[in-house]
Write a protein that holds these residues in place. Structure first.
Motif, PDB file in Angstrom:
ATOM      1  N   THR A  48      63.282   4.837  35.319  1.00 29.57           N
ATOM      2  CA  THR A  48      62.399   5.329  34.256  1.00 29.57           C
ATOM      3  C   THR A  48      61.772   6.655  34.648  1.00 29.57           C
ATOM      4  N   GLN A  49      61.272   6.758  35.879  1.00 28.52           N
ATOM      5  CA  GLN A  49      60.678   8.008  36.342  1.00 28.52           C
ATOM      6  C   GLN A  49      61.709   9.123  36.383  1.00 28.52           C
ATOM      7  N   ALA A  50      62.938   8.799  36.757  1.00 28.64           N
ATOM      8  CA  ALA A  50      63.984   9.825  36.800  1.00 28.64           C
ATOM      9  C   ALA A  50      64.303  10.332  35.401  1.00 28.64           C
ATOM     10  N   GLU A  51      64.384   9.402  34.431  1.00 33.00           N
ATOM     11  CA  GLU A  51      64.626   9.810  33.045  1.00 33.00           C
ATOM     12  C   GLU A  51      63.491  10.692  32.548  1.00 33.00           C
ATOM     13  N   LEU A  52      62.264  10.310  32.853  1.00 35.44           N
ATOM     14  CA  LEU A  52      61.112  11.088  32.424  1.00 35.44           C
ATOM     15  C   LEU A  52      61.127  12.472  33.059  1.00 35.44           C
ATOM     16  N   THR A  53      61.457  12.540  34.340  1.00 31.81           N
ATOM     17  CA  THR A  53      61.506  13.835  35.024  1.00 31.81           C
ATOM     18  C   THR A  53      62.569  14.734  34.411  1.00 31.81           C
ATOM     19  N   ARG A  54      63.750  14.179  34.102  1.00 31.38           N
ATOM     20  CA  ARG A  54      64.810  14.988  33.487  1.00 31.38           C
ATOM     21  C   ARG A  54      64.381  15.498  32.118  1.00 31.38           C
ATOM     22  N   PHE A  55      63.697  14.637  31.340  1.00 28.25           N
ATOM     23  CA  PHE A  55      63.246  15.071  30.015  1.00 28.25           C
ATOM     24  C   PHE A  55      62.234  16.207  30.112  1.00 28.25           C
ATOM     25  N   LEU A  56      61.243  16.054  31.004  1.00 30.49           N
ATOM     26  CA  LEU A  56      60.230  17.102  31.151  1.00 30.49           C
ATOM     27  C   LEU A  56      60.859  18.401  31.644  1.00 30.49           C
ATOM     28  N   ARG A  57      61.808  18.285  32.556  1.00 20.50           N
ATOM     29  CA  ARG A  57      62.473  19.482  33.076  1.00 20.50           C
ATOM     30  C   ARG A  57      63.275  20.178  31.987  1.00 20.50           C
ATOM     31  N   SER A  58      63.895  19.413  31.098  1.00 23.31           N
ATOM     32  CA  SER A  58      64.661  20.025  30.005  1.00 23.31           C
ATOM     33  C   SER A  58      63.744  20.786  29.050  1.00 23.31           C
ATOM     34  N   GLN A  59      62.544  20.260  28.813  1.00 25.23           N
ATOM     35  CA  GLN A  59      61.601  20.965  27.950  1.00 25.23           C
ATOM     36  C   GLN A  59      61.137  22.275  28.593  1.00 25.23           C
ATOM     37  N   ILE A  60      60.910  22.244  29.884  1.00 25.73           N
ATOM     38  CA  ILE A  60      60.504  23.462  30.589  1.00 25.73           C
ATOM     39  C   ILE A  60      61.617  24.496  30.558  1.00 25.73           C
ATOM     40  N   ASP A  61      62.862  24.047  30.745  1.00 27.50           N
ATOM     41  CA  ASP A  61      64.002  24.974  30.735  1.00 27.50           C
ATOM     42  C   ASP A  61      64.175  25.625  29.370  1.00 27.50           C
ATOM     43  N   ARG A  62      63.821  24.921  28.286  1.00 26.58           N
ATOM     44  CA  ARG A  62      63.974  25.484  26.948  1.00 26.58           C
ATOM     45  C   ARG A  62      62.893  26.521  26.627  1.00 26.58           C
ATOM     46  N   ALA A  63      61.757  26.421  27.281  1.00 30.58           N
ATOM     47  CA  ALA A  63      60.657  27.349  27.013  1.00 30.58           C
ATOM     48  C   ALA A  63      60.747  28.559  27.940  1.00 30.58           C
ATOM     49  N   GLU A  64      59.971  29.589  27.607  1.00 34.09           N
ATOM     50  CA  GLU A  64      59.944  30.810  28.418  1.00 34.09           C
ATOM     51  C   GLU A  64      58.969  30.635  29.575  1.00 34.09           C
ATOM     52  N   VAL A  65      59.360  29.806  30.527  1.00 29.92           N
ATOM     53  CA  VAL A  65      58.522  29.545  31.683  1.00 29.92           C
ATOM     54  C   VAL A  65      59.074  30.260  32.909  1.00 29.92           C
ATOM     55  N   GLN A  66      60.356  30.046  33.192  1.00 31.42           N
ATOM     56  CA  GLN A  66      60.981  30.675  34.347  1.00 31.42           C
ATOM     57  C   GLN A  66      61.484  32.084  34.049  1.00 31.42           C
ATOM     58  N   GLY A  67      61.760  32.387  32.798  1.00 29.56           N
ATOM     59  CA  GLY A  67      62.269  33.705  32.430  1.00 29.56           C
ATOM     60  C   GLY A  67      62.142  33.937  30.946  1.00 29.56           C
ATOM     61  N   GLY A  68      62.333  35.188  30.533  1.00 25.36           N
ATOM     62  CA  GLY A  68      62.189  35.534  29.134  1.00 25.36           C
ATOM     63  C   GLY A  68      63.441  35.226  28.325  1.00 25.36           C
ATOM     64  N   LYS A  69      63.269  35.263  27.016  1.00 22.93           N
ATOM     65  CA  LYS A  69      64.368  35.055  26.077  1.00 22.93           C
ATOM     66  C   LYS A  69      64.582  36.337  25.272  1.00 22.93           C
ATOM     67  N   ARG A  70      65.802  36.553  24.847  1.00 21.83           N
ATOM     68  CA  ARG A  70      66.097  37.714  24.014  1.00 21.83           C
ATOM     69  C   ARG A  70      65.612  37.457  22.597  1.00 21.83           C
ATOM     70  N   LEU A  71      64.882  38.419  22.066  1.00 19.10           N
ATOM     71  CA  LEU A  71      64.302  38.291  20.729  1.00 19.10           C
ATOM     72  C   LEU A  71      64.879  39.370  19.821  1.00 19.10           C
ATOM     73  N   PRO A  72      65.074  39.077  18.535  1.00 27.56           N
ATOM     74  CA  PRO A  72      65.687  40.059  17.630  1.00 27.56           C
ATOM     75  C   PRO A  72      64.804  41.259  17.340  1.00 27.56           C
ATOM     76  N   SER A  73      63.483  41.095  17.356  1.00 27.55           N
ATOM     77  CA  SER A  73      62.573  42.213  17.061  1.00 27.55           C
ATOM     78  C   SER A  73      61.197  41.879  17.600  1.00 27.55           C
ATOM     79  N   GLU A  74      60.272  42.849  17.465  1.00 27.26           N
ATOM     80  CA  GLU A  74      58.917  42.628  17.953  1.00 27.26           C
ATOM     81  C   GLU A  74      58.187  41.569  17.147  1.00 27.26           C
ATOM     82  N   TYR A  75      58.647  41.325  15.915  1.00 27.66           N
ATOM     83  CA  TYR A  75      57.983  40.341  15.073  1.00 27.66           C
ATOM     84  C   TYR A  75      58.305  38.912  15.515  1.00 27.66           C
ATOM     85  N   ALA A  76      59.348  38.757  16.334  1.00 24.30           N
ATOM     86  CA  ALA A  76      59.708  37.422  16.803  1.00 24.30           C
ATOM     87  C   ALA A  76      58.932  37.012  18.043  1.00 24.30           C
TER      88      ALA A  76
END
Length: 524
Positions: free
Chosen positions: A114-142
């Motif tokens: 259960t803890q391993a599943e929870l850790t993988r889920f939390l890590r996937s959410q962090i990877d999707r967000a701009e935490v470790q690096g930036g994301k390419r955006l189409p314009s300044e409005y994004a």
């Protein structure tokens, strides 16, 4: 041979013994010698009574902090595990998967899995967000801006007449979220394995933080604390992830027989009531049809005119679903709405508390029905408030018809997010919550009081801008009979209703603009 070997090792052993004795002597002298008067230590001295007490107190404080951190960590792990298991049960019940769902696997899984599943889920959410690096955006409005904060204030980029560049966080959820982030940052700094000095970090070391919430990912916090030396800092990055979207329920709504009782308190203002009835006849009677009108009139002046307008409109539209109540007393908006609500005898009904200077569409009446549910939801729409048409369109002759004025643009009006007077709620909820405070007389205050009662209840308060509800501009007069607080509220409301910032700026600097125009004309 043996004797010769022993004779060779004896001198070496003697040298080692002499060096060891010398070292012990030096250590004994250092430990027992008293420090000088001007000597300072990074840690308290061993032989000083005060030093011993300070050192013991420091160790005790560190131990208590560590134990508190362990307890908090265990509690958070337990909460996360319980939330994950509850989500698993929801997935099983809502999606009808009895054996092969993720929830079933996690429910039956051992704690480590259960803890391993929870850790993988939390890590996937962090990877999707701009935490470790930036994301390419189409314009300044994004780009999504951060908000910065200290222990006292939040600095935000939100725009609007009632927004400020800085604010003290008055909403409890915002205060708690930011305070919890700072506490977690301090816990991370004060971990024994991470804190390589005797210093215990506290809130006094917090400098500032920034945070940003992405709706499908979570909230990112970056916290900055004072370091051990000048110009040194410590940064803690935290991330609060969101879970996946779950389908909670699937409802079929039938609003064919849901009646809306529009309640209007009124005193004088026969001309405005004529305009209101034109809107009511078109949107409420002709286009919607499932509507009732209750007019609560105070006093006798202009009463015959108002009653005549109501009766003429009902005859021409073949409309009989109206109630007229006359009260011989001083005008009180809360009293009028309360009387109008309680006089209804036709079972549970949606109450739409309305003013005579409000324009609504048939689309809004549908929105009113969709966002109310007896015992569960009340609706507090944010209406669009019209600016003074004379200032928006210039000369009176250039003002278009009313229907063409009612467009949601920053040049024509603003979201009236400081008002809570227009609201939809079921009669049963209004009665159960206790209705209005009838001790409030005149203008203002009663709507906020009712709104706060709903916020403290178990009902869901739906608060959102709607494009089909407008506050029509009218010149506002603040009566001398109002209390100082009510008079201040009235003046503030009056100042907000005239024009946009740009339009008011043109009026303030009109002389400078004319002077510049004349100067340029003279140089041609």
């Amino acid at each position: 041979m043996l004797r010769r070997g022993l004779m060779a090792w004896l001198p070496r052993f003697g040298v080692v013994l002499v060096v060891l004795c010398c070292s012990l002597s030096v250590l004994y002298m250092l430990a027992c010698s008293p420090g000088g008067d001007g000597q300072q230590h990074s840690f308290p001295g061993h032989k000083s009574p005060t030093g011993k007490e300070d050192y013991r107190a420091l160790l005790h404080e560190r131990e208590e902090h560590q134990q508190d951190y362990i307890r908090r960590l265990k509690g958070q792990i337990g909460q996360l595990r319980a939330a994950l298991l509850e989500r698993s049960r929801q997935l099983k019940s809502l999606q009808g998967q009895s054996n092969s769902t993720l929830g079933g696997e996690l429910d039956q899984a051992p704690p480590r899995q259960t803890q391993a599943e929870l850790t993988r889920f939390l890590r996937s959410q962090i990877d999707r967000a701009e935490v470790q690096g930036g994301k390419r955006l189409p314009s300044e409005y994004a780009a999504m801006p951060f908000e910065s904060f200290t222990l006292q204030k939040v600095y935000q980029l939100e725009t609007g007449l009632t927004r400020h560049p800085e604010e003290k966080p008055v909403r409890k959820d915002k205060r708690d979220a930011l305070g919890e982030a700072v506490e977690l940052g301090l816990e991370a700094l004060n971990r024994p394995k991470d804190n390589d000095s005797a210093r215990v970090f506290s809130t006094a070391d917090f400098i500032e933080g920034i945070y940003r919430t992405e709706r499908d990912k979570g909230t990112l916090y970056e916290l900055t604390f004072k370091g051990d030396k000048h110009f040194e800092f410590k940064r803690i990055v935290l991330f609060r992830p969101f879970g996946p979207v779950l389908r909670v329920k699937n409802e079929n709504l039938n609003l064919a027989h849901t009646v809306v009782n529009v309640i209007v308190p009124l005193a004088k203002r026969a001309g405005k009531f004529q305009q209101f009835m034109q809107n009511f006849r078109e949107m409420g009677i002709r286009q919607d049809g499932r509507i009732h009108l209750t007019v609560v009139y105070f006093g006798k002046e202009q009463m015959r005119e108002v009653k005549g307008i109501l009766e003429n409109a009902s005859r021409s539209a073949h409309f009989r679903n109206f109630t007229f109540i006359q009260l011989n007393e001083e005008f009180s908006r809360g009293k009028g709405l309360d009387v109008g609500a309680r006089v209804w005898k036709g079972g549970n009904v949606i109450l739409f508390f309305c003013d005579v200077d409000i324009y609504f569409t048939a689309e809004f009446l549908t929105t009113c029905r969709l966002n109310t549910q007896p015992g569960k939801k009340v609706f507090y729409p944010v209406l669009f408030s019209q600016y003074n048409p004379s200032l928006v369109y210039g000369h009176r002759d250039s003002i278009p018809p009313l229907e063409q004025q009612l467009v949601v643009k920053k040049e024509t009006g603003f979201w009236r997010d400081f008002g809570f007077g227009m609201t939809c709620q079921y009669l049963s909820d209004f009665i159960n919550i206790g209705g209005f405070d009838l001790g409030i007389k005149g203008w203002g205050g009663e709507d906020v009081h009712l709104y706060r009662k709903y916020l403290r209840s178990n009902l869901i308060v739906v608060r959102t801008p709607v494009r089909g509800l407008f506050h029509l501009w009218h010149e506002k007069f603040c009566l001398e009979e109002l209390t100082p607080e009510q008079y201040k509220m009235c003046i503030q409301s009056k100042a907000m209703n005239e024009a946009s910032h740009g339009q008011l700026g043109m009026l303030v600097f009109r002389k400078e603009i004319e002077a510049h125009r004349r100067k340029k004309k003279a140089n041609i």
